[in-house]
Design an enzyme around this catalytic site. Structure first.
Site, PDB file in Angstrom:
ATOM      1  N   GLU A 436      -5.119 -11.901 -11.824  1.00  0.00           N
ATOM      2  CA  GLU A 436      -6.005 -13.081 -11.912  1.00  0.00           C
ATOM      3  C   GLU A 436      -7.133 -12.859 -12.912  1.00  0.00           C
ATOM      4  OE1 GLU A 436      -5.005 -15.669 -10.883  1.00  0.00           O
ATOM      5  OE2 GLU A 436      -3.575 -15.024  -9.372  1.00  0.00           O
TER       6      GLU A 436
HETATM    7  C1  LIG Z   1       1.172  -6.789  -8.808  1.00  0.00           C
HETATM    8  C2  LIG Z   1       0.935  -7.810  -9.831  1.00  0.00           C
HETATM    9  C3  LIG Z   1       1.005  -9.153  -9.503  1.00  0.00           C
HETATM   10  C4  LIG Z   1       0.813 -10.127 -10.481  1.00  0.00           C
HETATM   11  N1  LIG Z   1       0.980 -11.451 -10.167  1.00  0.00           N
HETATM   12  C5  LIG Z   1       0.997 -12.374 -11.161  1.00  0.00           C
HETATM   13  C6  LIG Z   1       1.384 -13.719 -10.900  1.00  0.00           C
HETATM   14  O1  LIG Z   1       1.647 -14.112  -9.760  1.00  0.00           O
HETATM   15  N2  LIG Z   1       1.463 -14.570 -11.947  1.00  0.00           N
HETATM   16  C7  LIG Z   1       1.188 -14.195 -13.232  1.00  0.00           C
HETATM   17  O2  LIG Z   1       1.302 -15.009 -14.125  1.00  0.00           O
HETATM   18  N3  LIG Z   1       0.801 -12.931 -13.510  1.00  0.00           N
HETATM   19  C8  LIG Z   1       0.711 -12.016 -12.501  1.00  0.00           C
HETATM   20  N4  LIG Z   1       0.360 -10.724 -12.766  1.00  0.00           N
HETATM   21  C9  LIG Z   1      -0.027 -10.372 -14.113  1.00  0.00           C
HETATM   22  C10 LIG Z   1      -1.511 -10.095 -14.236  1.00  0.00           C
HETATM   23  O3  LIG Z   1      -2.237 -11.274 -14.106  1.00  0.00           O
HETATM   24  C11 LIG Z   1      -1.744  -9.360 -15.575  1.00  0.00           C
HETATM   25  O4  LIG Z   1      -1.210  -8.064 -15.416  1.00  0.00           O
HETATM   26  C12 LIG Z   1      -3.201  -9.326 -15.950  1.00  0.00           C
HETATM   27  O5  LIG Z   1      -3.684 -10.605 -16.269  1.00  0.00           O
HETATM   28  C13 LIG Z   1      -3.463  -8.413 -17.148  1.00  0.00           C
HETATM   29  O6  LIG Z   1      -2.563  -8.663 -18.186  1.00  0.00           O
HETATM   30  P1  LIG Z   1      -1.743  -7.449 -18.815  1.00  0.00           P
HETATM   31  O7  LIG Z   1      -1.118  -6.689 -17.705  1.00  0.00           O
HETATM   32  O8  LIG Z   1      -0.867  -7.964 -19.860  1.00  0.00           O
HETATM   33  O9  LIG Z   1      -2.848  -6.513 -19.420  1.00  0.00           O
HETATM   34  P2  LIG Z   1      -3.479  -6.671 -20.877  1.00  0.00           P
HETATM   35  O10 LIG Z   1      -3.830  -8.080 -21.125  1.00  0.00           O
HETATM   36  O11 LIG Z   1      -2.596  -5.981 -21.844  1.00  0.00           O
HETATM   37  O12 LIG Z   1      -4.821  -5.839 -20.709  1.00  0.00           O
HETATM   38  C14 LIG Z   1      -4.886  -4.418 -20.871  1.00  0.00           C
HETATM   39  C15 LIG Z   1      -6.353  -4.005 -20.913  1.00  0.00           C
HETATM   40  O13 LIG Z   1      -6.986  -4.642 -22.036  1.00  0.00           O
HETATM   41  C16 LIG Z   1      -8.099  -5.406 -21.598  1.00  0.00           C
HETATM   42  N5  LIG Z   1      -8.185  -6.664 -22.353  1.00  0.00           N
HETATM   43  C17 LIG Z   1      -7.182  -7.491 -22.697  1.00  0.00           C
HETATM   44  N6  LIG Z   1      -7.668  -8.552 -23.366  1.00  0.00           N
HETATM   45  C18 LIG Z   1      -9.006  -8.410 -23.419  1.00  0.00           C
HETATM   46  C19 LIG Z   1     -10.068  -9.169 -23.969  1.00  0.00           C
HETATM   47  N7  LIG Z   1      -9.873 -10.328 -24.584  1.00  0.00           N
HETATM   48  N8  LIG Z   1     -11.326  -8.690 -23.852  1.00  0.00           N
HETATM   49  C20 LIG Z   1     -11.572  -7.533 -23.220  1.00  0.00           C
HETATM   50  N9  LIG Z   1     -10.609  -6.763 -22.674  1.00  0.00           N
HETATM   51  C21 LIG Z   1      -9.338  -7.206 -22.765  1.00  0.00           C
HETATM   52  C22 LIG Z   1      -7.867  -5.685 -20.130  1.00  0.00           C
HETATM   53  O14 LIG Z   1      -9.091  -5.886 -19.435  1.00  0.00           O
HETATM   54  C23 LIG Z   1      -7.141  -4.423 -19.684  1.00  0.00           C
HETATM   55  O15 LIG Z   1      -8.064  -3.430 -19.352  1.00  0.00           O
HETATM   56  C24 LIG Z   1       0.499  -9.740 -11.793  1.00  0.00           C
HETATM   57  C25 LIG Z   1       0.407  -8.387 -12.124  1.00  0.00           C
HETATM   58  C26 LIG Z   1       0.637  -7.433 -11.181  1.00  0.00           C
HETATM   59  C27 LIG Z   1       0.592  -5.990 -11.574  1.00  0.00           C
END
Ligand SMILES: Cc1cc2nc3c(=O)[nH]c(=O)nc-3n(C[C@H](O)[C@H](O)[C@H](O)COP(=O)(O)OP(=O)(O)OC[C@H]3O[C@@H](n4cnc5c(N)ncnc54)[C@H](O)[C@@H]3O)c2cc1C
Length: 592
Positions: A436
């Site tokens: 989220e």
């Molecule tokens: C168990 C689980 C359940 C989930 N459930 C859902 C769901 O129901 N529906 C859904 O759609 N998604 C879901 N997700 C996905 C989740 O919302 C994402 O994993 C999350 O938003 C982070 O995206 P990412 O994993 O691609 O990380 P990334 O976006 O790659 O982020 C990696 C790091 O970079 C940082 N970062 C990235 N962009 C920025 C920025 N602009 N400024 C500063 N820092 C930044 C982040 O803070 C983080 O520390 C789920 C994930 C998990 C693990």
């Protein structure tokens, strides 16, 4: 026997003594809802939580969900528990009456959701996402979609999922590539979504996915994303689930915690295209999705509270039993007598109570927005809710890490091994700062849209209210020291806000560099405000000889501890904010 009991007295104190629940209900035109009814509802929910959901928590962790031939098979026992949850009307508690909901106030619903989250957070994720999907469809869907889908979703007969994330689109939703091509009265969706919570299961006869996708002629970036409703089973001519839609779970994740919550890879359109229906305007899907995400972000705050409370209860019980001290007469005494164990327990207890207060306050603000008599009033309460949301999600989920860490620490080696269950809370909590919107994204939201976006106006309103509480406290015997500390912390909040407003435009890295520390400062400050108001009310009630005297005395001490041990963190966060982003950006990427 369950090891969890909802903290009724604290919830009752916040709802009634701090928020004046009866008054709130009258203001909202809910004449038949009052404190007595709220108590009865919480007791009933507490029974389902403690007796049915809590015992399934460890089972969910142990057995998890599995992917079988016909899709995801949830943990044994979850389907029966979900049936009870729906049959007893819990799914529809805060739902809109128009769709069969009971329209209970959000502040009460937040307290009830805390029960589900403490009992079994993996289970409660399913209703959380359904509630968010309902909000999005209700706010942005066509009348046809609303009448076809909302009654069964509000009742919990069908569940909802939120499909945003793709392999290359996580925090950056502008990169979404799932496609939607118009065909007749619907769209054909193709693409893959990953990490979809409760994206598949057998507990209900339908699952309604809300999917972000791009139309063929969509502009690049976030302005080219649309939202679609994609049912697992298409509705037949009677509006009942019929033909299977082309949306399948093709994998589930093996993960650190929340094993009972299936995290699915969903494939749309492998056999020609999944049928979907547009929600809201073309290319404006993110606005609609934000309705769902804001709901879910507050929900993750409540999850973090719920897991913290459970971890605290377990640690307190263990600390009373575990004998490690030996007196001069050779008798042994429990670890709760050691000051350092007390320190850890008091951090857990005071932080959890501050979280609870802030969450119920934020939920009540949602009720006030809903009940507002004028557009100006509605705008004011919505703006305050907007300020609370990233703090509730970001600060509380971060603090939950420390609390579940301490819960494990209090258990010593028994916390590190799995038998006690303490490790499960620590593992389950870890996701809460990630999904989220990560903590980084929450910080950006507070510093960006919620501060720079309105020149700090809504935040200033909150800071003024905190200063007013400090003023009230200073007039009360015994609270002068705490009043001065709250004033100092609110001054720190003000200084950080003014610093951000002054410096953000000088360098594009400044807001991004300071935003998480800025958000944490505001979180500890809001916690201090809630605990300050609690101390104030406790003293007033004690002086008047009313209320539960033992509870009120405990509250006073807990607030004092928060002021001495957690509120001072605001000063160090202010110092980090004012150091800007220069040193963090000074090295080249190769130097790491
Ligand atoms: C168990 C689980 C359940 C989930 N459930 C859902 C769901 O129901 N529906 C859904 O759609 N998604 C879901 N997700 C996905 C989740 O919302 C994402 O994993 C999350 O938003 C982070 O995206 P990412 O994993 O691609 O990380 P990334 O976006 O790659 O982020 C990696 C790091 O970079 C940082 N970062 C990235 N962009 C920025 C920025 N602009 N400024 C500063 N820092 C930044 C982040 O803070 C983080 O520390 C789920 C994930 C998990 C693990």
């Amino acid at each position: 026997m369950s090891d969890y009991l909802f903290p009724y007295k604290d919830a009752d104190f916040i709802l009634n003594d701090l928020l004046d629940f009866d008054r709130m209900c009258l203001d909202a035109g809910l004449e038949d809802v009052n404190a007595e009814l709220a108590t009865a509802i919480l007791e009933e929910a507490g029974r389902l939580g403690s007796e049915v959901l809590a015992p399934l928590n460890a089972i969910g962790d142990d057995l998890g969900a599995k992917l079988g031939e016909n899709g995801v098979e949830e943990t044994p026992g979850f389907a029966e528990a979900y049936r009870q949850y729906v049959d007893n009307g819990w799914a529809s508690l805060s739902g809109d009456e128009e769709y069969g909901g009971q329209a209970m106030p959000r502040a009460l619903a937040a307290a009830v959701v805390e029960i589900w989250d403490s009992s079994n957070v993996a289970f409660s994720l399913c209703p959380l996402l359904t509630t968010g999907a309902v909000e999005a469809i209700a706010a942005h869907g066509s009348d046809e979609l609303k009448s076809a889908y909302l009654p069964d979703m509000v009742s919990g007969e069908w569940t909802g999922s939120m499909c945003l994330t793709e392999p290359a689109a996580g925090s950056d939703l502008a990169a979404v590539t799932t496609r939607a091509v118009p065909e007749d009265d619907h769209y054909l969706i193709t693409g893959q979504k990953i990490f979809i919570t409760w994206g598949d299961h057998q507990m209900t006869e339908n699952i309604i996915h809300l999917v972000l996708a791009r139309l063929p002629d969509a502009p690049a970036g976030v302005r080219g994303i649309s939202l679609f409703l994609v049912p697992k089973f298409l509705l037949d001519e009677n509006g009942r689930p019929g033909k299977r839609n082309d949306a399948f779970c093709v994998g589930i994740e093996h993960k650190l915690g929340i094993h009972g919550s299936p995290t699915c890879t969903l494939s749309f359109g492998d056999n020609g295209g999944a049928i979907g229906y547009l929600v809201g305007q073309p290319n404006n899907g993110l606005t609609a999705m934000f309705t769902m995400m804001n709901e879910a972000r507050q929900g993750v705050g409540i999850q973090s509270l719920g897991v913290s409370e459970r971890s605290y209860q377990q640690a307190a019980a263990y600390a009373k039993e575990r004998l490690q001290g030996t007196r001069s007469d050779g008798s042994r005494y429990p670890i709760i007598e050691f000051p350092d164990v007390r320190r850890m327990l008091m951090v857990m207890k005071s932080a959890t109570e501050a979280m609870r207060g802030l969450i119920y306050f934020a939920a009540a603000e949602g009720d006030r927005t809903h009940a507002a008599k004028t557009p100006e009033d509605a705008r004011k309460h919505a703006a305050r809710t907007g300020v609370y949301t990233p703090i509730v999600k970001g600060w509380i989920s971060e603090l939950c890490q420390e609390i579940t860490y301490l819960g494990t620490q209090i258990h010593g080696g028994m916390g590190y091994v799995e038998e006690t269950g303490s490790a499960q809370h620590y593992r389950d909590a870890r996701i809460m700062t990630i999904y989220e919107g990560t903590t980084g994204i929450q910080g950006l939201d507070l510093a960006g849209r919620k501060t720079l976006g309105d020149n700090g106006e809504a935040l200033q309103d909150l800071l003024d209210e905190i200063q007013a509480t400090a003023g009230e406290m200073s007039a009360i015997d015994g609270l002068a020291t705490m009043a001065a500390a709250l004033k100092q912390a609110a001054d720190a909040g003000n200084e950080a806000k003014d610093w951000l407003l002054e410096h953000a435009s000088q360098d594009r890295n400044i807001a991004g560099g300071v935003s998480v520390n800025y958000m944490m400062l505001m979180g500890y400050l809001c916690g201090g405000w809630v605990m300050g108001r609690s101390a104030l009310k406790a003293v007033q009630l004690l002086q008047a000889g009313g209320g539960d005297q033992a509870f009120l005395e405990t509250k006073k001490v807990t607030a004092q501890f928060y002021f001495e041990h957690l509120l001072p963190r605001t000063a160090s966060y202010l110092a980090t904010v004012k150091s800007g982003s220069e040193s963090m950006m000074a090295l080249d990427a190769e130097q790491f």
